[in-house]
Motif scaffolding. Structure first.
Motif, PDB file in Angstrom:
ATOM      1  N   GLN A 111     -11.682   3.953   1.767  1.00 31.58           N
ATOM      2  CA  GLN A 111     -11.657   4.349   0.257  1.00 31.58           C
ATOM      3  C   GLN A 111     -12.897   4.832  -0.233  1.00 31.58           C
ATOM      4  N   PRO A 115      -3.405   2.318  -7.070  1.00 26.59           N
ATOM      5  CA  PRO A 115      -2.507   2.682  -8.256  1.00 26.59           C
ATOM      6  C   PRO A 115      -3.138   2.382  -9.544  1.00 26.59           C
ATOM      7  N   PRO A 132      -9.147   4.836  -7.678  1.00 28.54           N
ATOM      8  CA  PRO A 132      -8.562   4.795  -6.282  1.00 28.54           C
ATOM      9  C   PRO A 132      -6.980   4.858  -6.067  1.00 28.54           C
ATOM     10  N   HIS A 176     -13.447  -1.959   1.063  1.00 26.52           N
ATOM     11  CA  HIS A 176     -12.238  -1.071   1.497  1.00 26.52           C
ATOM     12  C   HIS A 176     -13.202   0.167   2.032  1.00 26.52           C
ATOM     13  N   SER A 235       0.751  -1.303   0.084  1.00 25.44           N
ATOM     14  CA  SER A 235       0.006   0.069   0.052  1.00 25.44           C
ATOM     15  C   SER A 235       1.003   1.314   0.061  1.00 25.44           C
ATOM     16  N   THR A 236       0.707   2.252  -0.554  1.00 24.85           N
ATOM     17  CA  THR A 236       0.951   3.512  -0.568  1.00 24.85           C
ATOM     18  C   THR A 236       0.083   4.716   0.139  1.00 24.85           C
TER      19      THR A 236
HETATM   20  N1   CP Z   1      -6.314   2.992  -3.072  1.00 22.23           N
HETATM   21  C1   CP Z   1      -5.510   2.362  -2.588  1.00 22.23           C
HETATM   22  O1   CP Z   1      -6.040   1.425  -1.564  1.00 22.23           O
HETATM   23  O2   CP Z   1      -4.326   2.438  -2.731  1.00 22.23           O
HETATM   24  P1   CP Z   1      -3.011   1.564  -1.932  1.00 22.23           P
HETATM   25  O3   CP Z   1      -3.303   0.271  -2.152  1.00 22.23           O
HETATM   26  O4   CP Z   1      -1.765   2.360  -2.193  1.00 22.23           O
HETATM   27  O5   CP Z   1      -3.239   1.818  -0.353  1.00 22.23           O
END
Ligand code: CP
Length: 298
Positions: A131, A261, A259, A128, A48-49
Motif C-alpha cells: 500500500q 475503503p 487507502p 502494509h 480485502s477488495t
Molecule cells: N487499501 C486496502 O488495503 O484495501 P483492501 O482492504 O480492500 O485490500
C-alpha cells in the motif's frame, strides 16, 4: 530469496527503483509473459477488495496464475492447523505467497517457515508495505515526494497504512502533520523512531489548521475491527469528514489520498474535485504490485 514484510525492507534507492519500474509497467513497457508458469498463493485471512484483487490482476497480467484462500473458514486453519504448518505446505504449491492476517507479526512468522518469498499484504495494526509503495507512486504522479508537507488523518494507532507510509516518508525529508481522535495517536515507539531520524511531526487538534498548510491529506478509516468493543469504536468514529467546503482553503495542488475503503471520512462530493486522487491510487495498485512480484519472483 527476498521477502517484503515491512517498508523498512527498502531503502530510498530501492523504493525509487521500484516506483520507476512501476512507471514503465504503467506505460505498457513490460513483458506480459515475465512470470509465465509462476504461481502466486494469495492467503487472505481478513477481508480485502483492492489488495487481493490487484495482486491477482498483477500476476495474471504477467502470465502467471494464483491460488487464493479468502478466509480462515475456507482452509484447514479452521480445523486447527497452525499458520506455520499452513505456510510450510503452501510454499510447496507456489512460487511466492502474499498474506494478509489480523495478527501483527504474522507475515514475519510466515517468512520464517516459507521456502518461497512472502509479501505482507497487511498484518493487523503492523505494516502494509505494498500500500505504501502505491501511495508513494500516486504522490509522485502529482509532485516530488521529497520535502512534502503531508497530513495523516484518522486512526493512526491501529492504521497499518499510516505506519508504513510515515516510515517511508522519513526517507524523503517529509514534514508530517497528524490529526486523530484522542487515543488513536501514532504508536509512541514509531513516532520516537521517526523523530530520532530527523522527521518533524506536528500534532494538530483542528482540521482547519491543517488544510491550508499541506500538499497532501492522507485520510484513513477508523477501523471498527481493531477495537475491543462497539462502544469504544463509536466514541471516536465519524470524528472527521473532508468536504468541499473544508477544501476551499486548500492549496491548488493539494491531493487527497485514502487507502480505501472509506466509511464517511470523505464526502462523496469531493470525488469530483481535482484534489481527489484515491481512485487513481487504488488503480495504481496493479502496476506497483506487478513490479513487486517481478522483484521477488523472477
Ligand atoms: N487499501 C486496502 O488495503 O484495501 P483492501 O482492504 O480492500 O485490500
Amino acid at each position: 530469496m527476498r521477502h517484503i514484510i515491512s517498508i523498512g525492507d527498502f531503502d530510498r534507492d530501492g523504493i525509487n527503483r521500484l516506483l520507476d519500474h512501476a512507471g514503465q509497467i504503467d506505460r505498457k513497457k513490460y513483458d506480459a509473459q515475465a512470470l509465465d508458469g509462476k504461481i502466486l498463493a494469495v492467503l487472505f485471512f481478513e477481508p480485502s477488495t483492492r489488495t487481493r484483487l490487484s495482486f491477482e490482476s498483477a500476476i495474471a497480467r504477467l502470465g502467471g496464475t494464483s491460488l487464493t484462500v479468502g478466509s480462515v473458514e475456507a482452509c484447514s486453519i479452521a480445523k486447527g492447523e497452525t499458520l506455520a504448518d499452513t505456510i510450510r505446505v503452501v510454499s510447496g504449491y507456489a512460487d511466492a505467497i502474499v498474506i494478509r492476517h489480523p495478527k501483527e507479526g504474522a507475515a514475519r512468522l510466515a517468512s520464517e517457515f516459507s521456502t518461497v518469498p512472502v509479501i505482507n499484504a497487511g498484518d493487523g495494526a503492523g505494516q502494509h508495505p505494498s500500500q505504501t509503495l502505491l501511495d508513494l507512486y500516486t504522490i509522485r504522479q502529482s509532485m516530488p515526494i521529497d520535502g512534502i508537507n503531508i497530513a495523516l488523518i484518522g486512526d493512526l494507532r491501529y492504521g497499518r497504512t499510516a505506519h508504513s507510509l510515515a516510515s517511508a516518508l522519513s526517507l524523503y525529508n517529509a514534514r508530517l502533520h497528524t490529526l486523530c481522535p484522542r487515543g488513536l495517536e501514532l504508536p509512541e515507539t514509531l513516532s520516537a523512531r521517526l523523530e530520532e531520524q530527523g522527521m518533524e511531526i506536528i500534532a494538530h487538534e483542528n482540521i482547519t489548521d491543517i488544510i491550508p498548510e499541506v500538499d497532501a491529506l492522507y485520510v484513513t478509516r477508523v477501523q471498527r475491527e481493531r477495537f475491543p468493543d462497539s462502544a469504544s469504536y463509536f466514541n471516536v468514529a465519524s470524528s472527521y469528514r473532508i468536504t468541499p467546503e473544508l477544501l476551499a482553503d486548500a492549496k491548488k495542488h493539494l491531493i487527497v489520498l485514502h487507502p480505501l475503503p472509506r466509511v464517511d471520512e470523505i464526502d462523496p462530493r469531493v470525488d469530483e474535485m481535482p484534489h481527489a486522487k484515491y481512485f487513481e491510487q487504488s488503480r495504481n495498485g496493479v502496476p506497483v504490485r506487478m513490479a513487486m512480484l517481478m522483484q521477488v519472483m523472477q
